[in-house]
Design a protein around this motif. Structure first.
Motif, PDB file in Angstrom:
ATOM      1  N   SER A 278       0.841  -1.190   0.000  1.00  0.00           N
ATOM      2  CA  SER A 278       0.000   0.000   0.000  1.00  0.00           C
ATOM      3  C   SER A 278       0.876   1.239   0.000  1.00  0.00           C
ATOM      4  CB  SER A 278      -0.905   0.029   1.239  1.00  0.00           C
ATOM      5  OG  SER A 278      -1.639  -1.170   1.385  1.00  0.00           O
ATOM      6  N   PHE A 279       0.293   2.333  -0.444  1.00  0.00           N
ATOM      7  CA  PHE A 279       0.985   3.622  -0.458  1.00  0.00           C
ATOM      8  C   PHE A 279       0.092   4.636   0.243  1.00  0.00           C
ATOM      9  CE2 PHE A 279       1.189   7.811  -2.529  1.00  0.00           C
ATOM     10  CZ  PHE A 279       2.494   8.166  -2.245  1.00  0.00           C
ATOM     11  N   SER A 280       0.689   5.507   1.049  1.00  0.00           N
ATOM     12  CA  SER A 280      -0.123   6.525   1.725  1.00  0.00           C
ATOM     13  C   SER A 280       0.587   7.866   1.730  1.00  0.00           C
ATOM     14  CB  SER A 280      -0.436   6.106   3.161  1.00  0.00           C
ATOM     15  OG  SER A 280       0.654   6.407   4.017  1.00  0.00           O
ATOM     16  N   THR A 281      -0.231   8.903   1.803  1.00  0.00           N
ATOM     17  CA  THR A 281       0.275  10.235   2.108  1.00  0.00           C
ATOM     18  C   THR A 281      -0.294  10.623   3.470  1.00  0.00           C
ATOM     19  OG1 THR A 281      -1.603  11.336   1.023  1.00  0.00           O
ATOM     20  CG2 THR A 281       0.343  10.873  -0.322  1.00  0.00           C
ATOM     21  N   THR A 282       0.508  11.315   4.256  1.00  0.00           N
ATOM     22  CA  THR A 282       0.087  11.740   5.589  1.00  0.00           C
ATOM     23  C   THR A 282       0.424  13.215   5.755  1.00  0.00           C
ATOM     24  OG1 THR A 282       0.559   9.524   6.458  1.00  0.00           O
ATOM     25  CG2 THR A 282       0.295  11.297   8.062  1.00  0.00           C
ATOM     26  N   HIS A 283      -0.552  14.007   6.138  1.00  0.00           N
ATOM     27  CA  HIS A 283      -0.348  15.441   6.295  1.00  0.00           C
ATOM     28  C   HIS A 283       0.453  15.747   7.571  1.00  0.00           C
ATOM     29  CE1 HIS A 283      -2.855  16.418   2.910  1.00  0.00           C
ATOM     30  NE2 HIS A 283      -3.834  15.644   3.381  1.00  0.00           N
ATOM     31  N   PRO A 284       1.123  16.887   7.606  1.00  0.00           N
ATOM     32  CA  PRO A 284       1.931  17.243   8.785  1.00  0.00           C
ATOM     33  C   PRO A 284       1.118  17.177  10.074  1.00  0.00           C
ATOM     34  CG  PRO A 284       2.426  18.738   6.985  1.00  0.00           C
ATOM     35  CD  PRO A 284       1.272  17.901   6.526  1.00  0.00           C
ATOM     36  N   GLY A 285       1.751  16.601  11.098  1.00  0.00           N
ATOM     37  CA  GLY A 285       1.135  16.520  12.423  1.00  0.00           C
ATOM     38  C   GLY A 285       0.187  15.349  12.613  1.00  0.00           C
ATOM     39  N   ILE A 286      -0.111  14.614  11.554  1.00  0.00           N
ATOM     40  CA  ILE A 286      -1.063  13.504  11.628  1.00  0.00           C
ATOM     41  C   ILE A 286      -0.342  12.211  11.995  1.00  0.00           C
ATOM     42  CG2 ILE A 286      -2.746  12.112  10.340  1.00  0.00           C
ATOM     43  CD1 ILE A 286      -3.679  14.950  11.009  1.00  0.00           C
ATOM     44  N   THR A 287      -0.996  11.386  12.845  1.00  0.00           N
ATOM     45  CA  THR A 287      -0.459  10.088  13.264  1.00  0.00           C
ATOM     46  C   THR A 287      -1.349   8.977  12.726  1.00  0.00           C
ATOM     47  OG1 THR A 287       0.479  11.010  15.289  1.00  0.00           O
ATOM     48  CG2 THR A 287       0.136   8.625  15.243  1.00  0.00           C
ATOM     49  N   ARG A 299       5.975  -3.963   7.113  1.00  0.00           N
ATOM     50  CA  ARG A 299       7.089  -3.029   6.900  1.00  0.00           C
ATOM     51  C   ARG A 299       6.563  -1.642   6.577  1.00  0.00           C
ATOM     52  NH1 ARG A 299      12.294  -4.651   3.385  1.00  0.00           N
ATOM     53  NH2 ARG A 299      12.480  -5.845   5.321  1.00  0.00           N
ATOM     54  N   PHE A 300       7.114  -0.624   7.263  1.00  0.00           N
ATOM     55  CA  PHE A 300       6.842   0.775   6.968  1.00  0.00           C
ATOM     56  C   PHE A 300       8.093   1.341   6.288  1.00  0.00           C
ATOM     57  CE2 PHE A 300       3.687   1.955  10.649  1.00  0.00           C
ATOM     58  CZ  PHE A 300       2.844   0.925  10.258  1.00  0.00           C
ATOM     59  N   ALA A 301       7.941   1.830   5.053  1.00  0.00           N
ATOM     60  CA  ALA A 301       9.064   2.420   4.326  1.00  0.00           C
ATOM     61  C   ALA A 301       8.774   3.883   4.033  1.00  0.00           C
ATOM     62  CB  ALA A 301       9.300   1.655   3.025  1.00  0.00           C
ATOM     63  N   VAL A 302       9.591   4.762   4.567  1.00  0.00           N
ATOM     64  CA  VAL A 302       9.422   6.201   4.363  1.00  0.00           C
ATOM     65  C   VAL A 302      10.228   6.615   3.141  1.00  0.00           C
ATOM     66  CG1 VAL A 302       9.917   8.487   5.315  1.00  0.00           C
ATOM     67  CG2 VAL A 302       8.891   6.725   6.757  1.00  0.00           C
ATOM     68  N   ILE A 303       9.507   7.212   2.159  1.00  0.00           N
ATOM     69  CA  ILE A 303      10.113   7.567   0.879  1.00  0.00           C
ATOM     70  C   ILE A 303      10.345   9.072   0.761  1.00  0.00           C
ATOM     71  CG2 ILE A 303       9.840   7.379  -1.621  1.00  0.00           C
ATOM     72  CD1 ILE A 303      10.166   4.723  -0.057  1.00  0.00           C
ATOM     73  N   LYS A 304       9.419   9.855   1.320  1.00  0.00           N
ATOM     74  CA  LYS A 304       9.562  11.303   1.248  1.00  0.00           C
ATOM     75  C   LYS A 304       8.972  11.921   2.497  1.00  0.00           C
ATOM     76  CE  LYS A 304       8.360  15.376  -1.536  1.00  0.00           C
ATOM     77  NZ  LYS A 304       7.588  15.890  -2.694  1.00  0.00           N
ATOM     78  N   GLY A 305       9.638  12.944   3.042  1.00  0.00           N
ATOM     79  CA  GLY A 305       9.172  13.595   4.249  1.00  0.00           C
ATOM     80  C   GLY A 305       9.887  13.084   5.487  1.00  0.00           C
ATOM     81  N   LYS A 306       9.441  13.553   6.645  1.00  0.00           N
ATOM     82  CA  LYS A 306      10.055  13.164   7.906  1.00  0.00           C
ATOM     83  C   LYS A 306       9.016  12.488   8.794  1.00  0.00           C
ATOM     84  CE  LYS A 306      13.563  16.813   7.862  1.00  0.00           C
ATOM     85  NZ  LYS A 306      14.164  17.963   8.589  1.00  0.00           N
ATOM     86  N   ASP A 347       7.270  19.326   7.639  1.00  0.00           N
ATOM     87  CA  ASP A 347       6.432  20.432   7.161  1.00  0.00           C
ATOM     88  C   ASP A 347       5.780  20.121   5.818  1.00  0.00           C
ATOM     89  OD1 ASP A 347       7.125  21.982   9.388  1.00  0.00           O
ATOM     90  OD2 ASP A 347       8.970  22.653   8.393  1.00  0.00           O
ATOM     91  N   GLU A 348       6.127  18.990   5.217  1.00  0.00           N
ATOM     92  CA  GLU A 348       5.560  18.618   3.927  1.00  0.00           C
ATOM     93  C   GLU A 348       4.809  17.302   4.063  1.00  0.00           C
ATOM     94  OE1 GLU A 348       8.682  17.913   1.104  1.00  0.00           O
ATOM     95  OE2 GLU A 348       9.798  16.617   2.456  1.00  0.00           O
ATOM     96  N   VAL A 349       4.108  16.919   3.009  1.00  0.00           N
ATOM     97  CA  VAL A 349       3.365  15.657   3.018  1.00  0.00           C
ATOM     98  C   VAL A 349       4.341  14.489   3.122  1.00  0.00           C
ATOM     99  CG1 VAL A 349       1.860  14.148   1.673  1.00  0.00           C
ATOM    100  CG2 VAL A 349       1.420  16.605   1.742  1.00  0.00           C
ATOM    101  N   LEU A 350       4.005  13.513   3.981  1.00  0.00           N
ATOM    102  CA  LEU A 350       4.825  12.315   4.177  1.00  0.00           C
ATOM    103  C   LEU A 350       4.357  11.222   3.218  1.00  0.00           C
ATOM    104  CD1 LEU A 350       6.860  10.632   5.930  1.00  0.00           C
ATOM    105  CD2 LEU A 350       4.903  10.080   7.412  1.00  0.00           C
ATOM    106  N   TYR A 351       5.311  10.628   2.476  1.00  0.00           N
ATOM    107  CA  TYR A 351       5.003   9.521   1.576  1.00  0.00           C
ATOM    108  C   TYR A 351       5.530   8.229   2.210  1.00  0.00           C
ATOM    109  CZ  TYR A 351       4.070  12.827  -2.283  1.00  0.00           C
ATOM    110  OH  TYR A 351       3.564  13.821  -3.071  1.00  0.00           O
ATOM    111  N   THR A 352       4.647   7.262   2.358  1.00  0.00           N
ATOM    112  CA  THR A 352       5.026   5.990   2.995  1.00  0.00           C
ATOM    113  C   THR A 352       4.502   4.815   2.184  1.00  0.00           C
ATOM    114  OG1 THR A 352       4.721   7.083   5.139  1.00  0.00           O
ATOM    115  CG2 THR A 352       5.046   4.705   5.164  1.00  0.00           C
ATOM    116  N   ASN A 353       5.347   3.789   2.006  1.00  0.00           N
ATOM    117  CA  ASN A 353       4.917   2.506   1.461  1.00  0.00           C
ATOM    118  C   ASN A 353       4.745   1.531   2.623  1.00  0.00           C
ATOM    119  OD1 ASN A 353       4.749   3.106  -1.213  1.00  0.00           O
ATOM    120  ND2 ASN A 353       6.724   2.226  -1.786  1.00  0.00           N
ATOM    121  N   PHE A 354       3.644   0.800   2.607  1.00  0.00           N
ATOM    122  CA  PHE A 354       3.389  -0.225   3.611  1.00  0.00           C
ATOM    123  C   PHE A 354       3.323  -1.587   2.910  1.00  0.00           C
ATOM    124  CE2 PHE A 354       1.259   3.641   5.110  1.00  0.00           C
ATOM    125  CZ  PHE A 354       1.785   3.777   6.376  1.00  0.00           C
TER     126      PHE A 354
END
Length: 373
Positions: A278-287, A299-306, A347-354
């Motif tokens: 799966s692929f997700s975007t997460t807005h700043p401050g969101i858990t 597995r959580f793989a962070v591709i872009k963002g912090k 401060d930017e959108v987080l890109y994560t592959n699950f």
């Protein structure tokens, strides 16, 4: 609602049973137990008086003097019976015995005599008793050099030590989660049975087990490859192995990033097993997350963002923090029985592959919500 107490609550099987019972809050209530209760008659009586069901798991498995094992285990049963009598308890007592009952050793003798003492109590009370004869148990968080040879092998391999096979026998095994399901099924029957043989669910030679575990070390621990998993036993064995890893120092694992004039490329995962990506975007401050799994590999793989990924073992207080940055793409794998989350701390959108090793099934999600913090 049944009130259930577990002697040996903090032990290997006891901890798994305690946590699993907690997944059914509308059906069961847990009565807390501390091992010190066996040294305090009033506290033991208070514990017993509260319980509709008592699962007696407290026992000694190993000691340099076998007589200490025998005396300890029989004494624990005698103390429990004294408390059952003192409180006029009608509880359903479930007792964990062992297939070693028929072997010529004092551990097996202590378990058999303990079961017989409990049967005698039942005959003179209104309580019920279930004596469970259990094969070799393995699973996550077992104590090496104590609970099982699998625990010992997993600990040694994950800490770069060399396991030694003392006797290459054939083992009849049951995974701790399967055993817990058996115990809960017996509780739900509300019936007693002085002797129930809990069937083993897998069988293997010691050398065969070690060969699988060595492959898990080579493929997964050293190369990051999720190995081929051919059956439920291998899934349970792999999850057991993962529980012994030093996750604080192993994760996050950085990907190899290839960059040229077109941009960048990273390989997320190599698999010997299927599943769902799966692929997700997460807005700043969101858990996201705050849940745990009891069997799934994830597995959580962070591709872009912090991101901040947090893990906490169920029943424990320590929170493990992992900071990941998409400028150096990396991943963290979720151990079973660890509640986990991921938060966008940038401060930017987080890109994560699950990735998870099985398709999502709403009828059997194996997802239990619990806050990390």
């Amino acid at each position: 609602m049944l009130k259930i107490g577990i002697t040996g609550q903090a032990g290997f099987v006891g901890n798994h049973l305690y946590n699993t019972i907690g997944l059914f809050p509308e059906e069961f209530a847990r009565v807390e137990f501390q091992k010190e209760y066996f040294e305090d008659t009033d506290k033991l009586n208070e514990f017993v008086a509260q319980c509709d069901v008592i699962v007696h798991l407290a026992a000694m498995n190993r000691h340099t003097d076998p007589n200490v094992i025998y005396d300890t285990n029989v004494n624990l049963v005698q103390k429990l019976i004294s408390s059952l009598k003192a409180t006029n308890s009608n509880a359903h007592v479930l007792f964990s015995s062992s297939t070693q009952e028929e072997r010529d050793n004092l551990y097996g003798k202590s378990k058999k005599e303990g079961r017989e003492l409990m049967v005698e109590w039942t005959e003179n009370s209104k309580g019920r008793f279930t004596g469970m004869i259990i094969p070799n148990v393995f699973g996550p968080f077992g104590q090496p050099n104590y609970n099982s040879v699998i625990a010992t092998f997993c600990h040694k391999l994950s800490h770069n030590e060399i396991p030694v096979i003392e006797v290459d026998g054939n083992l009849k095994l049951i995974y701790v989660g399967e055993l817990v399901n058996n115990i809960i099924s017996e509780i739900r029957t509300r019936k007693g049975n002085s002797e129930i043989l809990i069937p083993h669910t897998s069988e293997s030679t010691v050398s065969g087990i070690l060969s699988l575990l060595e492959n898990y070390k080579s493929e997964y621990l050293e190369k990051g490859i999720v190995p081929s998993i051919n059956n439920v036993f291998e899934l349970n064995l792999f999850n057991t192995f993962r529980s012994y890893m030093d996750i604080k120092n192993h994760f996050p694992v950085k990907f190899t990033q290839h960059t040229d004039a077109r941009g960048s490329f990273v390989e997320i995962i190599r698999l010997g097993v299927g599943g769902q990506v799966s692929f997700s975007t997460t807005h700043p401050g969101i858990t996201r997350g705050n849940h745990f799994h009891t069997r799934k590999i994830e597995r959580f793989a962070v591709i872009k963002g912090k991101a901040l990924i947090q893990l906490r073992r169920v029943g424990f207080d320590e929170v493990i923090d992992f900071y990941l940055d998409g400028n150096e793409p990396s991943y963290v794998d979720m151990p079973i029985w660890y509640t986990h989350n991921i938060k966008n701390i940038g401060d930017e959108v987080l890109y994560t592959n699950f990735w998870i090793n099985e398709f999502f099934d709403p009828n059997d999600p194996d997802t239990y919500f619990l806050d990390v913090c």
